[in-house]
Write a protein that holds these residues in place. Structure first.
Motif, PDB file in Angstrom:
ATOM      1  N   GLY A 153       0.696  -1.239   0.254  1.00 21.01           N
ATOM      2  CA  GLY A 153      -0.122   0.057  -0.100  1.00 21.01           C
ATOM      3  C   GLY A 153       0.767   1.375   0.029  1.00 21.01           C
ATOM      4  N   ALA A 154       2.024   0.919   0.516  1.00 21.87           N
ATOM      5  CA  ALA A 154       2.881   2.329   0.424  1.00 21.87           C
ATOM      6  C   ALA A 154       3.718   2.477  -0.810  1.00 21.87           C
ATOM      7  N   HIS A 155       4.306   1.428  -1.100  1.00 13.27           N
ATOM      8  CA  HIS A 155       5.432   1.174  -2.454  1.00 13.27           C
ATOM      9  C   HIS A 155       5.173  -0.028  -3.115  1.00 13.27           C
ATOM     10  N   SER A 156       5.578  -0.104  -4.571  1.00 12.60           N
ATOM     11  CA  SER A 156       5.553  -1.355  -5.188  1.00 12.60           C
ATOM     12  C   SER A 156       6.784  -2.307  -4.838  1.00 12.60           C
ATOM     13  N   ASP A 157       7.781  -1.660  -4.692  1.00  7.99           N
ATOM     14  CA  ASP A 157       8.979  -2.349  -4.275  1.00  7.99           C
ATOM     15  C   ASP A 157       9.464  -1.833  -2.836  1.00  7.99           C
ATOM     16  N   PHE A 158       9.624  -2.337  -1.856  1.00  5.40           N
ATOM     17  CA  PHE A 158       9.707  -1.954  -0.678  1.00  5.40           C
ATOM     18  C   PHE A 158      10.363  -2.873   0.307  1.00  5.40           C
ATOM     19  N   VAL A 159      11.056  -2.324   1.464  1.00  2.34           N
ATOM     20  CA  VAL A 159      11.404  -3.187   2.673  1.00  2.34           C
ATOM     21  C   VAL A 159      10.621  -2.617   3.850  1.00  2.34           C
ATOM     22  N   LEU A 160      10.211  -3.684   4.330  1.00  4.26           N
ATOM     23  CA  LEU A 160       9.525  -3.529   5.693  1.00  4.26           C
ATOM     24  C   LEU A 160      10.103  -4.257   6.712  1.00  4.26           C
ATOM     25  N   THR A 161      10.106  -3.253   7.921  1.00  5.05           N
ATOM     26  CA  THR A 161      10.506  -3.995   9.037  1.00  5.05           C
ATOM     27  C   THR A 161       9.342  -3.958  10.105  1.00  5.05           C
ATOM     28  N   ALA A 162       9.326  -4.932  10.987  1.00  5.12           N
ATOM     29  CA  ALA A 162       8.244  -5.001  11.997  1.00  5.12           C
ATOM     30  C   ALA A 162       8.525  -5.471  13.288  1.00  5.12           C
ATOM     31  N   GLU A 163       8.231  -4.937  14.198  1.00  9.45           N
ATOM     32  CA  GLU A 163       8.609  -5.438  15.837  1.00  9.45           C
ATOM     33  C   GLU A 163       7.465  -5.513  16.545  1.00  9.45           C
ATOM     34  N   ARG A 164       7.357  -6.706  17.183  1.00  9.14           N
ATOM     35  CA  ARG A 164       6.169  -6.983  18.149  1.00  9.14           C
ATOM     36  C   ARG A 164       6.049  -5.851  19.318  1.00  9.14           C
ATOM     37  N   LEU A 165       5.027  -5.353  19.269  1.00 10.32           N
ATOM     38  CA  LEU A 165       5.029  -4.379  20.605  1.00 10.32           C
ATOM     39  C   LEU A 165       4.275  -5.341  21.556  1.00 10.32           C
ATOM     40  N   GLU A 166       3.186  -6.177  21.603  1.00  6.33           N
ATOM     41  CA  GLU A 166       2.346  -6.743  22.438  1.00  6.33           C
ATOM     42  C   GLU A 166       1.529  -7.437  21.681  1.00  6.33           C
ATOM     43  N   GLY A 167       1.379  -8.781  21.943  1.00  8.37           N
ATOM     44  CA  GLY A 167       0.347  -9.635  21.398  1.00  8.37           C
ATOM     45  C   GLY A 167       0.369  -9.502  19.791  1.00  8.37           C
ATOM     46  N   SER A 168      -0.616  -9.170  19.121  1.00  6.28           N
ATOM     47  CA  SER A 168      -0.947  -8.859  17.866  1.00  6.28           C
ATOM     48  C   SER A 168      -0.649  -7.671  17.263  1.00  6.28           C
ATOM     49  N   LEU A 169      -0.076  -6.622  18.079  1.00  4.32           N
ATOM     50  CA  LEU A 169       0.338  -5.109  17.665  1.00  4.32           C
ATOM     51  C   LEU A 169       1.667  -5.291  17.321  1.00  4.32           C
ATOM     52  N   TRP A 170       1.977  -4.710  16.245  1.00 11.00           N
ATOM     53  CA  TRP A 170       3.153  -4.571  15.559  1.00 11.00           C
ATOM     54  C   TRP A 170       3.608  -3.075  15.272  1.00 11.00           C
ATOM     55  N   ALA A 171       4.885  -2.686  15.522  1.00 10.91           N
ATOM     56  CA  ALA A 171       5.338  -1.479  14.943  1.00 10.91           C
ATOM     57  C   ALA A 171       6.170  -1.962  13.697  1.00 10.91           C
ATOM     58  N   VAL A 172       5.513  -0.884  12.567  1.00  8.71           N
ATOM     59  CA  VAL A 172       5.930  -1.011  11.498  1.00  8.71           C
ATOM     60  C   VAL A 172       6.693   0.020  10.684  1.00  8.71           C
ATOM     61  N   GLU A 173       7.585  -0.261   9.969  1.00 12.00           N
ATOM     62  CA  GLU A 173       8.341   1.029   9.092  1.00 12.00           C
ATOM     63  C   GLU A 173       8.357   0.262   7.447  1.00 12.00           C
ATOM     64  N   VAL A 174       7.912   1.216   6.664  1.00 16.00           N
ATOM     65  CA  VAL A 174       8.283   0.562   5.235  1.00 16.00           C
ATOM     66  C   VAL A 174       8.954   1.874   4.429  1.00 16.00           C
ATOM     67  N   ASN A 175      10.087   1.317   3.867  1.00 18.39           N
ATOM     68  CA  ASN A 175      10.889   2.294   3.077  1.00 18.39           C
ATOM     69  C   ASN A 175      10.932   1.558   1.636  1.00 18.39           C
ATOM     70  N   PRO A 176      11.005   2.709   0.593  1.00 21.70           N
ATOM     71  CA  PRO A 176      10.905   2.211  -0.909  1.00 21.70           C
ATOM     72  C   PRO A 176      12.238   1.493  -1.331  1.00 21.70           C
TER      73      PRO A 176
END
Length: 190
Positions: A166-189
């Motif tokens: 949804g952010a970029h056609s080619d991307f790198v996404l990093t995610a870290e679990r905060l708690e349970g099913s909640l994740w902190a996510v960062e997307v870079n092209p």
């Protein structure tokens, strides 16, 4: 013979002599890997690390340093044992400049005075069970590479893939679990 003479030093070097400007070195040896965000013109165009910085008195906090996260609904996530409401002064100080969700690092300065720095984050709810606490997903020209806790994985994580796409056609996404099913996510092209 030409009327002009080639300088031995450039004009900016001649003007800067004796001012220590030529001896300037960056504070960090490692370059930042992201290109998103704002650049801090006052500090040589480096990307700003924090979105908000503040100080506050928090007499009930133990130790000398801690990290915490605040979610959109005001929930405070912290790994250390702290008294109920002890982080409230720090969160209130940050929220004068930055709305949740965000991650923050607090450092005791003097007595009960703490310095706190925070950076906004994107939080998504991933209902799918993921076997680790960190995810790295790279998608380039339809090819995908997935790492879960630093190890190659072959399953699909549709919620994270859709968020990145949804952010970029080619991307790198990093995610870290905060708690349970909640994740902190960062997307870079890419």
């Amino acid at each position: 013979m030409p009327l002009w003479r080639r300088r031995r030093k450039s004009l900016h070097e001649e003007l800067a002599e004796g001012t220590e400007l030529l001896e300037w070195k960056p504070q960090s040896d490692s370059p930042r890997s992201t290109v998103e965000g704002m650049f801090d013109v006052l500090h040589g165009g480096r990307q700003r690390e924090w979105d908000a910085v503040a100080t506050a008195e928090a007499p009930e906090l133990p130790g000398s340093e801690l990290e915490f996260a605040v979610l959109t609904d005001g929930t405070v996530l912290v790994d250390e044992e702290v008294a109920e409401g002890a982080l409230a002064p720090l969160a209130e100080a940050v929220e004068q400049a930055l709305q949740p969700p965000y991650r923050a690092v607090a450092v005791r300065r003097d007595g009960s005075v703490w310095g706190v720095a925070a950076r906004s984050m994107q939080v998504i709810d991933v209902e799918q069970e993921i076997s680790g606490d960190t995810v790295s997903l790279a998608v380039q020209q339809g090819e995908r590479t997935l790492l879960v806790d630093g190890r190659p994985a072959w399953e699909s994580i549709p919620a994270l893939e859709a968020y990145g796409a949804g952010a970029h056609s080619d991307f790198v996404l990093t995610a870290e679990r905060l708690e349970g099913s909640l994740w902190a996510v960062e997307v870079n092209p890419l």
